[in-house]
Design a protein around this motif. Structure first.
Motif, PDB file in Angstrom:
ATOM      1  N   PHE A  27     -49.891 -86.542  40.403  1.00 53.23           N
ATOM      2  CA  PHE A  27     -49.511 -85.178  40.053  1.00 53.23           C
ATOM      3  C   PHE A  27     -48.150 -85.241  39.385  1.00 53.23           C
ATOM      4  N   ARG A  28     -48.128 -84.870  38.083  1.00 51.92           N
ATOM      5  CA  ARG A  28     -46.909 -84.984  37.276  1.00 51.92           C
ATOM      6  C   ARG A  28     -46.809 -83.770  36.357  1.00 51.92           C
ATOM      7  N   GLU A  55     -46.616 -99.453  38.893  1.00 49.09           N
ATOM      8  CA  GLU A  55     -45.310 -98.789  38.843  1.00 49.09           C
ATOM      9  C   GLU A  55     -45.417 -97.303  39.184  1.00 49.09           C
ATOM     10  N   GLU A  56     -46.383 -96.625  38.586  1.00 48.80           N
ATOM     11  CA  GLU A  56     -46.452 -95.175  38.748  1.00 48.80           C
ATOM     12  C   GLU A  56     -46.854 -94.740  40.151  1.00 48.80           C
ATOM     13  N   ILE A  57     -47.647 -95.555  40.842  1.00 43.95           N
ATOM     14  CA  ILE A  57     -48.049 -95.172  42.202  1.00 43.95           C
ATOM     15  C   ILE A  57     -47.207 -95.875  43.262  1.00 43.95           C
ATOM     16  N   ARG A 106     -38.881 -91.081  38.861  1.00 41.49           N
ATOM     17  CA  ARG A 106     -38.223 -91.131  37.546  1.00 41.49           C
ATOM     18  C   ARG A 106     -39.177 -90.729  36.429  1.00 41.49           C
ATOM     19  N   GLU A 107     -40.477 -90.900  36.667  1.00 41.17           N
ATOM     20  CA  GLU A 107     -41.494 -90.509  35.689  1.00 41.17           C
ATOM     21  C   GLU A 107     -42.025 -89.101  35.967  1.00 41.17           C
TER      22      GLU A 107
END
Length: 139
Positions: A27-28, A55-57, A106-107
Protein backbone atom coordinates in the motif's frame (compact mmCIF):
# COMPACT_ATOMS: atom_id res chain seq x y z
CA UNK A 1 10.39 10.65 -24.32
CA UNK A 2 12.75 8.95 -21.90
CA UNK A 3 12.55 5.17 -21.68
CA UNK A 4 12.58 3.48 -18.28
CA UNK A 5 13.03 -0.24 -17.64
CA UNK A 6 11.67 -1.67 -14.41
CA UNK A 7 10.87 -5.07 -12.95
CA UNK A 8 8.70 -6.43 -10.21
CA UNK A 9 7.19 -9.50 -8.75
CA UNK A 10 4.03 -11.13 -7.59
CA UNK A 11 4.78 -13.16 -4.49
CA UNK A 12 2.44 -16.14 -4.38
CA UNK A 13 1.61 -18.58 -1.60
CA UNK A 14 -0.90 -21.39 -1.43
CA UNK A 15 -2.89 -22.15 1.72
CA UNK A 16 -4.06 -25.69 2.46
CA UNK A 17 -7.69 -26.18 1.51
CA UNK A 18 -7.91 -23.02 -0.61
CA UNK A 19 -7.90 -23.11 -4.40
CA UNK A 20 -7.32 -19.36 -4.71
CA UNK A 21 -3.65 -18.48 -4.06
CA UNK A 22 -2.68 -15.47 -1.98
CA UNK A 23 -0.58 -12.67 -3.43
CA UNK A 24 1.37 -9.97 -1.63
CA UNK A 25 0.34 -6.36 -2.16
CA UNK A 26 1.92 -3.14 -0.95
CA UNK A 27 0.00 0.00 0.00
CA UNK A 28 1.71 3.15 -1.30
CA UNK A 29 0.41 6.66 -1.94
CA UNK A 30 -3.14 5.63 -1.09
CA UNK A 31 -3.20 2.73 -3.58
CA UNK A 32 -2.70 -1.05 -3.37
CA UNK A 33 0.14 -1.94 -5.72
CA UNK A 34 2.69 -4.65 -6.51
CA UNK A 35 6.37 -4.27 -5.57
CA UNK A 36 8.54 -3.08 -8.46
CA UNK A 37 11.28 -0.64 -9.28
CA UNK A 38 13.72 0.72 -11.82
CA UNK A 39 16.51 -1.44 -13.18
CA UNK A 40 20.01 -0.35 -12.29
CA UNK A 41 22.71 -0.10 -14.94
CA UNK A 42 24.14 -3.52 -15.90
CA UNK A 43 21.44 -5.32 -13.87
CA UNK A 44 19.29 -8.03 -15.44
CA UNK A 45 15.53 -7.61 -15.21
CA UNK A 46 15.38 -10.81 -13.11
CA UNK A 47 17.94 -9.46 -10.62
CA UNK A 48 16.10 -6.15 -10.53
CA UNK A 49 12.76 -7.83 -9.79
CA UNK A 50 14.18 -9.92 -6.94
CA UNK A 51 16.05 -6.94 -5.44
CA UNK A 52 13.12 -4.54 -5.68
CA UNK A 53 10.63 -6.96 -4.14
CA UNK A 54 12.98 -7.72 -1.23
CA UNK A 55 13.71 -4.02 -0.65
CA UNK A 56 10.12 -2.79 -0.86
CA UNK A 57 8.68 -5.39 1.51
CA UNK A 58 11.69 -5.33 3.83
CA UNK A 59 12.97 -8.90 3.85
CA UNK A 60 16.57 -10.06 4.04
CA UNK A 61 16.26 -13.32 2.09
CA UNK A 62 15.65 -12.95 -1.62
CA UNK A 63 12.50 -14.35 -3.20
CA UNK A 64 12.77 -17.08 -5.83
CA UNK A 65 11.49 -16.51 -9.37
CA UNK A 66 9.04 -19.19 -10.47
CA UNK A 67 8.36 -17.92 -13.98
CA UNK A 68 8.05 -14.78 -16.09
CA UNK A 69 4.52 -13.35 -16.26
CA UNK A 70 3.96 -10.39 -18.59
CA UNK A 71 5.46 -7.03 -19.47
CA UNK A 72 3.40 -3.88 -18.95
CA UNK A 73 3.88 -0.40 -20.37
CA UNK A 74 2.66 2.99 -19.26
CA UNK A 75 3.62 6.60 -19.74
CA UNK A 76 3.83 9.30 -17.11
CA UNK A 77 5.02 12.86 -16.80
CA UNK A 78 7.39 13.94 -14.04
CA UNK A 79 8.89 17.42 -13.71
CA UNK A 80 7.79 18.21 -17.26
CA UNK A 81 9.50 15.14 -18.76
CA UNK A 82 7.52 12.35 -20.45
CA UNK A 83 8.62 8.83 -19.50
CA UNK A 84 7.71 5.53 -21.16
CA UNK A 85 8.08 2.74 -18.60
CA UNK A 86 8.22 -0.97 -19.41
CA UNK A 87 7.92 -3.22 -16.37
CA UNK A 88 8.88 -6.90 -16.56
CA UNK A 89 6.84 -9.02 -14.10
CA UNK A 90 7.70 -12.36 -12.51
CA UNK A 91 5.84 -14.86 -10.35
CA UNK A 92 7.83 -15.44 -7.15
CA UNK A 93 7.75 -17.33 -3.90
CA UNK A 94 9.47 -17.00 -0.54
CA UNK A 95 11.64 -19.76 0.90
CA UNK A 96 9.68 -19.55 4.17
CA UNK A 97 5.89 -19.31 4.24
CA UNK A 98 5.66 -17.09 7.32
CA UNK A 99 7.88 -14.03 7.13
CA UNK A 100 7.46 -10.65 8.79
CA UNK A 101 7.61 -7.62 6.52
CA UNK A 102 8.97 -4.13 7.07
CA UNK A 103 7.50 -1.72 4.49
CA UNK A 104 10.11 0.54 2.90
CA UNK A 105 8.92 3.87 4.25
CA UNK A 106 11.41 5.86 2.13
CA UNK A 107 9.45 4.64 -0.90
CA UNK A 108 6.16 5.67 0.69
CA UNK A 109 5.08 2.09 1.41
CA UNK A 110 2.78 1.99 4.41
CA UNK A 111 1.56 -1.62 4.45
CA UNK A 112 2.45 -5.06 3.13
CA UNK A 113 -0.30 -7.67 3.22
CA UNK A 114 -1.39 -11.00 1.74
CA UNK A 115 -4.69 -11.02 -0.17
CA UNK A 116 -6.45 -13.75 -2.08
CA UNK A 117 -5.90 -13.40 -5.82
CA UNK A 118 -9.61 -12.60 -6.22
CA UNK A 119 -9.43 -9.83 -3.58
CA UNK A 120 -6.21 -8.47 -5.07
CA UNK A 121 -7.90 -7.98 -8.43
CA UNK A 122 -10.48 -5.75 -6.74
CA UNK A 123 -7.95 -3.86 -4.61
CA UNK A 124 -5.12 -2.91 -7.01
CA UNK A 125 -5.24 0.73 -7.96
CA UNK A 126 -3.76 0.62 -11.47
CA UNK A 127 -5.53 -0.99 -14.44
CA UNK A 128 -2.37 -2.56 -15.92
CA UNK A 129 -1.90 -4.59 -12.71
CA UNK A 130 -5.03 -6.56 -13.59
CA UNK A 131 -3.13 -7.91 -16.59
CA UNK A 132 -0.34 -9.02 -14.24
CA UNK A 133 -2.76 -10.71 -11.83
CA UNK A 134 -4.59 -12.37 -14.74
CA UNK A 135 -1.22 -13.86 -15.76
CA UNK A 136 -0.83 -15.27 -12.23
CA UNK A 137 -4.26 -16.85 -12.50
CA UNK A 138 -3.22 -18.51 -15.79
CA UNK A 139 -0.22 -20.27 -14.16
Amino acid sequence: MQKVTAAGGVLIRYKAGKADPEVLLIFRRGVWDLPKGKREEDESVEACAVREVAEEIGISSLPEILSPLVDTYHEYRQDGVLFGKTTHWFAMQLAESEVSFTPERREGIQKVAWHSLTEAKHKVGYPNLLEVLDAVEAL
